[in-house]
Design an enzyme around this catalytic site. Structure first.
Site, PDB file in Angstrom:
ATOM      1  N   THR A 176     -32.515 -13.071   4.782  1.00 13.18           N
ATOM      2  CA  THR A 176     -32.320 -12.660   3.394  1.00 13.18           C
ATOM      3  C   THR A 176     -31.998 -11.182   3.229  1.00 13.18           C
ATOM      4  OG1 THR A 176     -34.712 -12.300   3.130  1.00 13.18           O
ATOM      5  CG2 THR A 176     -33.834 -14.460   2.486  1.00 13.18           C
ATOM      6  N   VAL A 193     -35.183 -14.163  17.746  1.00 17.62           N
ATOM      7  CA  VAL A 193     -35.321 -12.819  18.295  1.00 17.62           C
ATOM      8  C   VAL A 193     -36.246 -11.962  17.433  1.00 17.62           C
ATOM      9  CG1 VAL A 193     -33.281 -11.858  17.113  1.00 17.62           C
ATOM     10  CG2 VAL A 193     -34.023 -10.913  19.328  1.00 17.62           C
ATOM     11  N   ASP A 194     -36.344 -12.273  16.133  1.00 18.57           N
ATOM     12  CA  ASP A 194     -37.263 -11.518  15.284  1.00 18.57           C
ATOM     13  C   ASP A 194     -38.715 -11.781  15.678  1.00 18.57           C
ATOM     14  OD1 ASP A 194     -37.017 -14.177  14.414  1.00 18.57           O
ATOM     15  OD2 ASP A 194     -37.122 -13.666  12.284  1.00 18.57           O
ATOM     16  N   THR A 216     -38.128 -15.546   4.685  1.00 28.67           N
ATOM     17  CA  THR A 216     -37.654 -16.852   4.228  1.00 28.67           C
ATOM     18  C   THR A 216     -38.637 -17.929   4.678  1.00 28.67           C
ATOM     19  OG1 THR A 216     -35.368 -16.089   4.377  1.00 28.67           O
ATOM     20  CG2 THR A 216     -35.735 -18.474   4.323  1.00 28.67           C
TER      21      THR A 216
END
Length: 251
Positions: free
Chosen positions: A11, A103-104, A127
């Site tokens: 987002t 990856v986050d 999100t």
């Protein structure tokens, strides 16, 4: 040479310049729903005379990632794109197929372990709500993914247009619809986190520290008073990636 970090989520994009030694300057966020998002990013980088190297972590669509990379390629001499690794900076992930772990989430684990070598429950609220358990040795024990409170509200409104997608305040037993929606959706996320922490304590033999990050974390923080706030946790992990000097493409 300056070093910049970019966290492109579902987002919004967060970016910050990295200080010498891996610290971060103040982060700036751009929502994807903003008009001319890519142009806003260009103006921000030009205003700060961005150059040198850039590291990007993206879980966004390929088209959006490509648009951001085009902006970065025009301004930076070296670009590195972070990828989930089975082992990195003392962290060992649980997934048999590393590419299937966002990856986050991977970078949040790296940053959490760099902050403290202790059992931790790392919760991202964007999100989605992501929950990941990390032991004191850096071993990732797996996690959960659920809709965020904001996504729950939006889904309810799509199914029943009379239900507002925003508004209301948390109350244990609400006496109007807006408060009931806020209480139910925020409460569902809080309950998931509390359940995960309880199960983690049984597994580890001690209660893990709770670390909250992401754009929606502030709304849940009052209900989790012993949680530590880490609003730029993914960027912190990306700084660790940058310091490792993993090669990226050159122009």
């Amino acid at each position: 040479m300056s070093h910049w970090l970019f966290d492109l989520g579902n987002t919004r994009l967060k970016c910050a310049r990295m200080r010498h030694g891996g610290g971060l300057e103040e982060a700036t966020a751009f929502g994807h729903d903003q008009a001319a998002f890519v142009d806003a990013l260009r103006r921000h980088l030009d205003a700060h005379q961005a150059s040198g190297s850039a590291c990007l972590a993206s879980v966004a669509s390929p088209a959006l990632s490509a648009g951001v990379l085009e902006v970065l390629t025009a301004r930076f001499q070296r670009i590195s794109v972070a990828r989930t690794q089975p082992r990195f900076a003392g962290v060992r992930i649980a997934y048999a197929e590393p590419a299937r772990l966002g990856v986050d989430r991977f970078l949040a684990l790296v940053a959490a372990h760099a902050r403290a070598a202790r059992p931790q429950l790392i919760v991202g609220v964007g999100t989605a709500v992501t929950v990941d358990l990390l032991d004191a040795d850096g071993r990732h024990l797996g996690g959960r993914i659920a809709p965020s409170p904001r996504l729950m509200r939006e889904a309810l409104q799509r199914a029943a247009a009379q239900l507002p997608a925003q508004g209301g305040r948390y109350r244990e037993f609400a006496d109007d619809t807006e408060d009931a929606l806020a209480s139910g959706c925020d409460g569902a996320a809080v309950a998931l986190i509390e359940r995960s922490r309880d199960r983690a304590a049984s597994l580890l033999g001690q209660v893990p520290a709770l670390l909250l990050h992401g754009g929606g974390a502030d709304a849940l923080s009052p209900h989790l008073p012993d949680a530590d706030s880490a609003p730029s946790l993914v960027l912190e992990g990306l700084a660790q990636w940058a310091l490792a000097g993993i090669p990226g493409p050159r122009r």
